[in-house]
Design a protein around this motif. Structure first.
Motif, PDB file in Angstrom:
ATOM      1  N   GLU A  97     -45.757 -10.230 -44.881  1.00 51.42           N
ATOM      2  CA  GLU A  97     -44.852  -9.347 -45.616  1.00 51.42           C
ATOM      3  C   GLU A  97     -45.635  -8.419 -46.529  1.00 51.42           C
ATOM      4  O   GLU A  97     -46.486  -8.846 -47.300  1.00 51.42           O
ATOM      5  N   LYS A  98     -45.330  -7.120 -46.427  1.00 52.13           N
ATOM      6  CA  LYS A  98     -45.984  -6.112 -47.254  1.00 52.13           C
ATOM      7  C   LYS A  98     -45.048  -5.581 -48.329  1.00 52.13           C
ATOM      8  O   LYS A  98     -45.485  -5.187 -49.399  1.00 52.13           O
ATOM      9  N   SER A  99     -43.752  -5.532 -48.033  1.00 46.42           N
ATOM     10  CA  SER A  99     -42.796  -4.966 -48.966  1.00 46.42           C
ATOM     11  C   SER A  99     -41.384  -5.373 -48.544  1.00 46.42           C
ATOM     12  O   SER A  99     -41.156  -5.739 -47.394  1.00 46.42           O
ATOM     13  N   THR A 100     -40.472  -5.279 -49.484  1.00 46.12           N
ATOM     14  CA  THR A 100     -39.055  -5.528 -49.207  1.00 46.12           C
ATOM     15  C   THR A 100     -38.261  -4.387 -49.817  1.00 46.12           C
ATOM     16  O   THR A 100     -38.607  -3.894 -50.892  1.00 46.12           O
ATOM     17  N   PHE A 101     -37.222  -3.963 -49.121  1.00 45.79           N
ATOM     18  CA  PHE A 101     -36.356  -2.899 -49.617  1.00 45.79           C
ATOM     19  C   PHE A 101     -34.925  -3.294 -49.311  1.00 45.79           C
ATOM     20  O   PHE A 101     -34.624  -3.727 -48.201  1.00 45.79           O
ATOM     21  N   ILE A 102     -34.042  -3.163 -50.299  1.00 45.71           N
ATOM     22  CA  ILE A 102     -32.625  -3.478 -50.103  1.00 45.71           C
ATOM     23  C   ILE A 102     -31.847  -2.170 -49.978  1.00 45.71           C
ATOM     24  O   ILE A 102     -31.930  -1.330 -50.862  1.00 45.71           O
ATOM     25  N   VAL A 103     -31.128  -2.036 -48.868  1.00 41.31           N
ATOM     26  CA  VAL A 103     -30.231  -0.894 -48.698  1.00 41.31           C
ATOM     27  C   VAL A 103     -28.834  -1.378 -49.037  1.00 41.31           C
ATOM     28  O   VAL A 103     -28.371  -2.386 -48.502  1.00 41.31           O
ATOM     29  N   LYS A 104     -28.182  -0.683 -49.929  1.00 44.46           N
ATOM     30  CA  LYS A 104     -26.814  -1.022 -50.336  1.00 44.46           C
ATOM     31  C   LYS A 104     -25.893   0.051 -49.759  1.00 44.46           C
ATOM     32  O   LYS A 104     -25.897   1.190 -50.213  1.00 44.46           O
ATOM     33  N   LEU A 105     -25.123  -0.327 -48.748  1.00 46.99           N
ATOM     34  CA  LEU A 105     -24.199   0.616 -48.124  1.00 46.99           C
ATOM     35  C   LEU A 105     -22.921   0.700 -48.941  1.00 46.99           C
ATOM     36  O   LEU A 105     -22.406  -0.323 -49.404  1.00 46.99           O
ATOM     37  N   ASN A 106     -22.407   1.912 -49.106  1.00 45.13           N
ATOM     38  CA  ASN A 106     -21.140   2.050 -49.817  1.00 45.13           C
ATOM     39  C   ASN A 106     -19.979   1.778 -48.852  1.00 45.13           C
ATOM     40  O   ASN A 106     -20.181   1.585 -47.653  1.00 45.13           O
ATOM     41  N   LYS A 107     -18.770   1.752 -49.378  1.00 38.62           N
ATOM     42  CA  LYS A 107     -17.595   1.414 -48.573  1.00 38.62           C
ATOM     43  C   LYS A 107     -17.410   2.382 -47.404  1.00 38.62           C
ATOM     44  O   LYS A 107     -17.041   1.977 -46.308  1.00 38.62           O
ATOM     45  N   GLU A 108     -17.679   3.654 -47.637  1.00 40.08           N
ATOM     46  CA  GLU A 108     -17.542   4.660 -46.573  1.00 40.08           C
ATOM     47  C   GLU A 108     -18.537   4.405 -45.433  1.00 40.08           C
ATOM     48  O   GLU A 108     -18.191   4.472 -44.256  1.00 40.08           O
ATOM     49  N   ASP A 109     -19.798   4.094 -45.792  1.00 38.85           N
ATOM     50  CA  ASP A 109     -20.812   3.780 -44.778  1.00 38.85           C
ATOM     51  C   ASP A 109     -20.428   2.532 -43.986  1.00 38.85           C
ATOM     52  O   ASP A 109     -20.586   2.484 -42.765  1.00 38.85           O
ATOM     53  N   LEU A 110     -19.918   1.523 -44.699  1.00 43.60           N
ATOM     54  CA  LEU A 110     -19.483   0.292 -44.026  1.00 43.60           C
ATOM     55  C   LEU A 110     -18.340   0.577 -43.054  1.00 43.60           C
ATOM     56  O   LEU A 110     -18.324   0.054 -41.938  1.00 43.60           O
ATOM     57  N   ARG A 111     -17.385   1.405 -43.485  1.00 44.72           N
ATOM     58  CA  ARG A 111     -16.261   1.764 -42.599  1.00 44.72           C
ATOM     59  C   ARG A 111     -16.763   2.458 -41.337  1.00 44.72           C
ATOM     60  O   ARG A 111     -16.313   2.170 -40.236  1.00 44.72           O
ATOM     61  N   LEU A 112     -17.715   3.379 -41.523  1.00 44.67           N
ATOM     62  CA  LEU A 112     -18.289   4.093 -40.386  1.00 44.67           C
ATOM     63  C   LEU A 112     -18.963   3.117 -39.418  1.00 44.67           C
ATOM     64  O   LEU A 112     -18.719   3.159 -38.211  1.00 44.67           O
ATOM     65  N   LEU A 113     -19.774   2.227 -39.949  1.00 46.57           N
ATOM     66  CA  LEU A 113     -20.457   1.239 -39.115  1.00 46.57           C
ATOM     67  C   LEU A 113     -19.468   0.367 -38.360  1.00 46.57           C
ATOM     68  O   LEU A 113     -19.610   0.147 -37.155  1.00 46.57           O
ATOM     69  N   ARG A 114     -18.473  -0.143 -39.066  1.00 49.94           N
ATOM     70  CA  ARG A 114     -17.489  -1.017 -38.450  1.00 49.94           C
ATOM     71  C   ARG A 114     -16.696  -0.283 -37.367  1.00 49.94           C
ATOM     72  O   ARG A 114     -16.421  -0.828 -36.318  1.00 49.94           O
ATOM     73  N   ARG A 115     -16.369   0.975 -37.623  1.00 59.37           N
ATOM     74  CA  ARG A 115     -15.622   1.762 -36.640  1.00 59.37           C
ATOM     75  C   ARG A 115     -16.484   2.001 -35.392  1.00 59.37           C
ATOM     76  O   ARG A 115     -16.026   1.853 -34.266  1.00 59.37           O
ATOM     77  N   GLU A 116     -17.742   2.349 -35.588  1.00 60.87           N
ATOM     78  CA  GLU A 116     -18.641   2.646 -34.462  1.00 60.87           C
ATOM     79  C   GLU A 116     -18.881   1.425 -33.583  1.00 60.87           C
ATOM     80  O   GLU A 116     -19.036   1.551 -32.382  1.00 60.87           O
ATOM     81  N   ILE A 117     -18.918   0.245 -34.184  1.00 60.06           N
ATOM     82  CA  ILE A 117     -19.206  -0.975 -33.411  1.00 60.06           C
ATOM     83  C   ILE A 117     -17.917  -1.575 -32.829  1.00 60.06           C
ATOM     84  O   ILE A 117     -17.971  -2.496 -32.024  1.00 60.06           O
ATOM     85  N   GLY A 118     -16.748  -1.034 -33.260  1.00 59.37           N
ATOM     86  CA  GLY A 118     -15.489  -1.500 -32.689  1.00 59.37           C
ATOM     87  C   GLY A 118     -14.826  -2.610 -33.478  1.00 59.37           C
ATOM     88  O   GLY A 118     -14.026  -3.377 -32.941  1.00 59.37           O
ATOM     89  N   LEU A 119     -15.145  -2.702 -34.767  1.00 59.56           N
ATOM     90  CA  LEU A 119     -14.489  -3.686 -35.644  1.00 59.56           C
ATOM     91  C   LEU A 119     -13.405  -2.968 -36.444  1.00 59.56           C
ATOM     92  O   LEU A 119     -13.494  -1.775 -36.670  1.00 59.56           O
TER      93      LEU A 119
END
Length: 121
Positions: A97-119
């Protein structure tokens, strides 16, 4: 650092990111984020039957870091359960391990992801 599953180790090579293990992404890269609090953007593409998630880490305005990986339904469900949190581990070619980064998706990004994957929402 978590133990990297063998199937993920086989997929990893320089410049490649792999989604695995709940809401975790492992990237083999020497290009590391320089600011742990950098803003991020999300892009989602379809390629064949899978979706490709792209995080754009804006740690350097002149040269943002682009991370891209295929994701399945289970991964998106796990990210949703983790309140939009994606934990990215950067490793070298020996899987150290060299580094760690946390990406925090907002509600809009989560909705987009869920819609694209069919959830549902």
């Amino acid at each position: 650092m978590m133990e990297i599953p063998e199937n993920v180790k086989k997929e990893l090579k320089d410049g490649v990111c792999v989604a695995c293990c709940d809401n975790i992404v492992i990237c083999m890269s020497e290009d590391l984020p320089t600011n742990p609090n950098a803003d991020t953007d999300l892009e989602v593409d379809r390629e064949g039957g899978e979706i490709i998630i792209r995080h754009i880490i804006k740690d350097n305005p002149d040269n943002p870091l682009y991370l891209e990986y295929p994701a399945d339904r289970k991964f998106v469900e796990n990210v949703s359960k983790a309140n939009g949190s994606v934990k990215i581990f950067f490793v070298d070619q020996k899987f150290n391990e060299k580094s760690t980064f946390i990406v925090k998706l907002n509600k809009e990004d989560l909705r987009l992801l869920r819609r694209e994957i069919g959830l549902g929402p």
